[in-house]
Design a protein around this motif. Sequence first.
Motif, PDB file in Angstrom:
ATOM      1  N   LEU A  45     -22.120  70.536 -31.478  1.00 57.54           N
ATOM      2  CA  LEU A  45     -22.282  71.562 -32.439  1.00 57.54           C
ATOM      3  C   LEU A  45     -21.077  72.553 -32.192  1.00 57.54           C
ATOM      4  O   LEU A  45     -20.466  72.807 -33.330  1.00 57.54           O
ATOM      5  N   SER A  46     -20.768  73.218 -31.231  1.00 54.76           N
ATOM      6  CA  SER A  46     -19.603  73.568 -31.057  1.00 54.76           C
ATOM      7  C   SER A  46     -18.237  73.206 -31.372  1.00 54.76           C
ATOM      8  O   SER A  46     -17.432  73.882 -31.782  1.00 54.76           O
ATOM      9  N   ARG A  47     -18.374  71.810 -30.633  1.00 56.04           N
ATOM     10  CA  ARG A  47     -16.784  71.280 -31.128  1.00 56.04           C
ATOM     11  C   ARG A  47     -16.641  71.086 -32.659  1.00 56.04           C
ATOM     12  O   ARG A  47     -15.653  71.297 -33.020  1.00 56.04           O
ATOM     13  N   LEU A  48     -17.865  70.823 -33.396  1.00 56.15           N
ATOM     14  CA  LEU A  48     -17.686  70.707 -34.730  1.00 56.15           C
ATOM     15  C   LEU A  48     -17.522  71.840 -35.547  1.00 56.15           C
ATOM     16  O   LEU A  48     -16.424  72.054 -36.328  1.00 56.15           O
ATOM     17  N   LEU A  49     -18.101  73.005 -35.090  1.00 50.85           N
ATOM     18  CA  LEU A  49     -18.013  74.470 -35.745  1.00 50.85           C
ATOM     19  C   LEU A  49     -16.678  75.132 -35.448  1.00 50.85           C
ATOM     20  O   LEU A  49     -16.576  76.277 -35.953  1.00 50.85           O
ATOM     21  N   ILE A  50     -16.028  74.593 -34.344  1.00 49.62           N
ATOM     22  CA  ILE A  50     -14.801  75.628 -33.942  1.00 49.62           C
ATOM     23  C   ILE A  50     -13.674  75.671 -35.129  1.00 49.62           C
ATOM     24  O   ILE A  50     -13.212  76.590 -35.254  1.00 49.62           O
ATOM     25  N   ASP A  51     -13.769  74.466 -35.988  1.00 51.71           N
ATOM     26  CA  ASP A  51     -13.021  74.510 -36.981  1.00 51.71           C
ATOM     27  C   ASP A  51     -13.374  75.537 -38.234  1.00 51.71           C
ATOM     28  O   ASP A  51     -12.330  76.144 -38.746  1.00 51.71           O
ATOM     29  N   ASP A  52     -14.653  75.738 -38.290  1.00 55.99           N
ATOM     30  CA  ASP A  52     -15.082  76.759 -39.208  1.00 55.99           C
ATOM     31  C   ASP A  52     -14.935  78.112 -38.741  1.00 55.99           C
ATOM     32  O   ASP A  52     -14.397  78.975 -39.330  1.00 55.99           O
ATOM     33  N   LEU A  53     -15.097  78.324 -37.294  1.00 58.66           N
ATOM     34  CA  LEU A  53     -14.739  79.686 -36.568  1.00 58.66           C
ATOM     35  C   LEU A  53     -13.275  79.926 -36.922  1.00 58.66           C
ATOM     36  O   LEU A  53     -13.014  81.158 -37.399  1.00 58.66           O
ATOM     37  N   LYS A  54     -12.301  78.959 -36.735  1.00 60.05           N
ATOM     38  CA  LYS A  54     -11.104  79.034 -37.022  1.00 60.05           C
ATOM     39  C   LYS A  54     -10.747  79.554 -38.320  1.00 60.05           C
ATOM     40  O   LYS A  54      -9.632  80.438 -38.425  1.00 60.05           O
ATOM     41  N   GLN A  55     -11.307  79.135 -39.385  1.00 52.27           N
ATOM     42  CA  GLN A  55     -11.147  79.457 -40.796  1.00 52.27           C
ATOM     43  C   GLN A  55     -11.487  80.873 -41.060  1.00 52.27           C
ATOM     44  O   GLN A  55     -11.280  81.500 -42.041  1.00 52.27           O
ATOM     45  N   SER A  56     -12.446  81.359 -40.317  1.00 58.69           N
ATOM     46  CA  SER A  56     -13.061  82.820 -40.770  1.00 58.69           C
ATOM     47  C   SER A  56     -11.978  83.880 -40.511  1.00 58.69           C
ATOM     48  O   SER A  56     -11.113  83.847 -39.737  1.00 58.69           O
ATOM     49  N   ASP A  57     -12.066  84.879 -41.465  1.00 59.16           N
ATOM     50  CA  ASP A  57     -11.040  86.048 -41.400  1.00 59.16           C
ATOM     51  C   ASP A  57     -11.807  87.264 -40.709  1.00 59.16           C
ATOM     52  O   ASP A  57     -11.355  88.252 -41.082  1.00 59.16           O
ATOM     53  N   TYR A  58     -12.912  87.071 -40.337  1.00 61.36           N
ATOM     54  CA  TYR A  58     -13.531  88.172 -39.420  1.00 61.36           C
ATOM     55  C   TYR A  58     -12.858  88.727 -38.350  1.00 61.36           C
ATOM     56  O   TYR A  58     -12.185  87.934 -37.636  1.00 61.36           O
ATOM     57  N   PRO A  59     -12.631  90.146 -38.227  1.00 64.93           N
ATOM     58  CA  PRO A  59     -11.789  90.817 -37.234  1.00 64.93           C
ATOM     59  C   PRO A  59     -11.970  90.131 -35.685  1.00 64.93           C
ATOM     60  O   PRO A  59     -11.207  90.085 -34.941  1.00 64.93           O
ATOM     61  N   SER A  60     -13.537  89.746 -35.201  1.00 66.79           N
ATOM     62  CA  SER A  60     -13.694  89.300 -34.085  1.00 66.79           C
ATOM     63  C   SER A  60     -14.672  88.097 -34.128  1.00 66.79           C
ATOM     64  O   SER A  60     -15.692  88.378 -34.117  1.00 66.79           O
ATOM     65  N   LYS A  61     -13.903  86.983 -33.996  1.00 70.93           N
ATOM     66  CA  LYS A  61     -14.772  85.671 -34.005  1.00 70.93           C
ATOM     67  C   LYS A  61     -15.178  85.516 -32.603  1.00 70.93           C
ATOM     68  O   LYS A  61     -14.581  85.480 -31.597  1.00 70.93           O
ATOM     69  N   ARG A  62     -16.574  84.742 -32.627  1.00 74.18           N
ATOM     70  CA  ARG A  62     -16.803  84.662 -31.044  1.00 74.18           C
ATOM     71  C   ARG A  62     -17.758  83.236 -31.052  1.00 74.18           C
ATOM     72  O   ARG A  62     -18.521  82.865 -31.947  1.00 74.18           O
ATOM     73  N   LEU A  63     -17.787  82.672 -29.925  1.00 76.06           N
ATOM     74  CA  LEU A  63     -18.591  81.706 -29.376  1.00 76.06           C
ATOM     75  C   LEU A  63     -19.256  81.938 -28.216  1.00 76.06           C
ATOM     76  O   LEU A  63     -18.662  81.947 -27.102  1.00 76.06           O
ATOM     77  N   ILE A  64     -20.698  82.010 -28.411  1.00 76.13           N
ATOM     78  CA  ILE A  64     -21.494  82.363 -27.377  1.00 76.13           C
ATOM     79  C   ILE A  64     -22.498  81.382 -26.763  1.00 76.13           C
ATOM     80  O   ILE A  64     -23.216  80.921 -27.595  1.00 76.13           O
ATOM     81  N   ILE A  65     -22.356  81.003 -25.341  1.00 76.56           N
ATOM     82  CA  ILE A  65     -23.281  80.029 -25.088  1.00 76.56           C
ATOM     83  C   ILE A  65     -24.286  80.750 -23.944  1.00 76.56           C
ATOM     84  O   ILE A  65     -23.511  81.351 -22.948  1.00 76.56           O
ATOM     85  N   VAL A  66     -25.431  80.789 -24.422  1.00 75.72           N
ATOM     86  CA  VAL A  66     -26.319  81.511 -23.395  1.00 75.72           C
ATOM     87  C   VAL A  66     -26.236  80.714 -21.949  1.00 75.72           C
ATOM     88  O   VAL A  66     -26.633  79.439 -21.993  1.00 75.72           O
ATOM     89  N   GLY A  67     -26.103  81.335 -20.736  1.00 74.56           N
ATOM     90  CA  GLY A  67     -26.323  80.859 -19.704  1.00 74.56           C
ATOM     91  C   GLY A  67     -27.268  81.110 -18.718  1.00 74.56           C
ATOM     92  O   GLY A  67     -28.431  81.656 -19.416  1.00 74.56           O
ATOM     93  N   SER A  68     -27.550  81.051 -17.430  1.00 74.35           N
ATOM     94  CA  SER A  68     -28.528  81.646 -16.782  1.00 74.35           C
ATOM     95  C   SER A  68     -28.230  81.887 -15.205  1.00 74.35           C
ATOM     96  O   SER A  68     -27.323  81.215 -14.909  1.00 74.35           O
ATOM     97  N   ILE A  69     -28.775  82.819 -14.547  1.00 72.04           N
ATOM     98  CA  ILE A  69     -28.894  82.866 -13.344  1.00 72.04           C
ATOM     99  C   ILE A  69     -29.305  81.724 -12.410  1.00 72.04           C
ATOM    100  O   ILE A  69     -28.694  81.582 -11.204  1.00 72.04           O
ATOM    101  N   THR A  70     -30.224  80.961 -13.141  1.00 73.93           N
ATOM    102  CA  THR A  70     -30.916  79.771 -12.321  1.00 73.93           C
ATOM    103  C   THR A  70     -29.801  78.735 -11.779  1.00 73.93           C
ATOM    104  O   THR A  70     -29.942  77.855 -10.946  1.00 73.93           O
ATOM    105  N   GLY A  71     -28.761  78.673 -12.755  1.00 74.78           N
ATOM    106  CA  GLY A  71     -27.622  77.790 -12.541  1.00 74.78           C
ATOM    107  C   GLY A  71     -26.661  78.148 -11.396  1.00 74.78           C
ATOM    108  O   GLY A  71     -25.813  77.567 -10.940  1.00 74.78           O
ATOM    109  N   ASN A  72     -26.986  79.668 -10.997  1.00 73.14           N
ATOM    110  CA  ASN A  72     -25.816  80.013 -10.177  1.00 73.14           C
ATOM    111  C   ASN A  72     -26.084  80.148  -8.662  1.00 73.14           C
ATOM    112  O   ASN A  72     -26.867  81.099  -8.265  1.00 73.14           O
ATOM    113  N   THR A  73     -25.529  79.383  -7.957  1.00 72.98           N
ATOM    114  CA  THR A  73     -25.895  79.384  -6.482  1.00 72.98           C
ATOM    115  C   THR A  73     -25.676  80.241  -5.711  1.00 72.98           C
ATOM    116  O   THR A  73     -25.746  80.343  -4.523  1.00 72.98           O
ATOM    117  N   ASN A  74     -24.546  81.254  -6.400  1.00 75.27           N
ATOM    118  CA  ASN A  74     -24.316  82.394  -5.565  1.00 75.27           C
ATOM    119  C   ASN A  74     -25.252  83.459  -5.717  1.00 75.27           C
ATOM    120  O   ASN A  74     -24.833  84.482  -5.256  1.00 75.27           O
TER     121      ASN A  74
END
Length: 315
Positions: free
Chosen positions: A119-148
């Motif tokens: 999804l994000s690889r395909l939509l990166i082109d659409d994000l690039k085309q946007s003229d919005y002042p602050s374009k963002r791609l956010i991927i929700v993470g988690s602490i459970t994957g953080n062994t530190n």
Amino acid sequence: RKGCVVITGASSGLGLATAKALAETGKWHVIMACRDFLKAERAAKSTGMPKENYTIMHLDLASLDSVRQFVNNFRRSGNPLDVLVCNAAVYQPTAKEPSFTAEGFELSVGTNHLGHFLLSRLLIDDLKQSDYPSKRLIIVGSITGNTNTLAGNVPPKANLGDLRGLAKGLDGLNSSAMIDGGDFDGAKAYKDSKVCNMLTMQEFHRRYHEETGITFASLYPGCIATTGLFREHIPLFRLLFPPFQKFITKGFVSEAESGKRLAQVVSDPSLTKSGVYWSWNKNSSSFENQLSEEASDVEKARKVWEVSEKLVGLA
Ligand code: NDP
């Protein structure tokens, strides 16, 4: 103009709370990308968010065809893409056997990582085309994957190993259903998928930030112990987990509060730094958090990216 944000899995929990927080500002149009249209419609109505500020579009991340279809539908809708939030996830802590996506990938990694990767690889082109002042791609993470962290050290711990299972397609036939090639464990598969999410965000940052100016970010929203994520857990766990998080670990955060946090990462003018993993302290102010060794391993991020490209048909 209003900003346009796509949020996957906005039919419950964090995604719904974020959709509501953004739609209520009147500054955002939210595209709720959901697998169950009716459920999403009911959920949106129940929050009372203004009708003109959201649209529901079908997306099943457990099918790569559906991901491609969603991208086509989104493009046809004529909306610009200003922010993409990869939020949806499945968690199967009590599953004895793996289940699989339409293409035959183990379900947790297939949905949480591979579906979002395409999804994000395909939509990166659409994000690039946007003229919005602050374009963002956010991927929700988690602490459970953080062994530190303490929570990240509750067994079974995340570990991608040398990616031998992923490289062979996670299909449970020719390969193990686990990324590291080990025996199936649903809780570990979820944690592994979250490590992939955090590695992917950083790899996006390295490959695209300078050229595009897009902000890439991940976050740990806090322990939202009441969401549907725990629906497959045993009843005693579901009863005791929220008070445990509230009174013992004090990591508990309400769905509404977590939604405000993610909405901040979407829209706050001060959170434009790219390649960052955000967390919040007790007073609910955001800070840049450290990732575990594995979740910040540059070489592993590149390998996950390359193997995932092959699996989703981009390479
Ligand atoms: P929920 O189960 O409430 O929400 C998950 C969402 O993902 C639902 O809307 C669900 O849809 C959707 N979803 C699941 N499978 C698919 C699919 N194949 N295609 C499209 N959508 C799908 O859980 P949370 O709100 O808790 O989880 C949201 C995010 O927050 C996840 O990334 C999770 O890893 C992360 N997170 C959660 C924490 C917590 O304590 N709860 C802590 C840290 C991170 P449906 O409504 O149809 O089931």
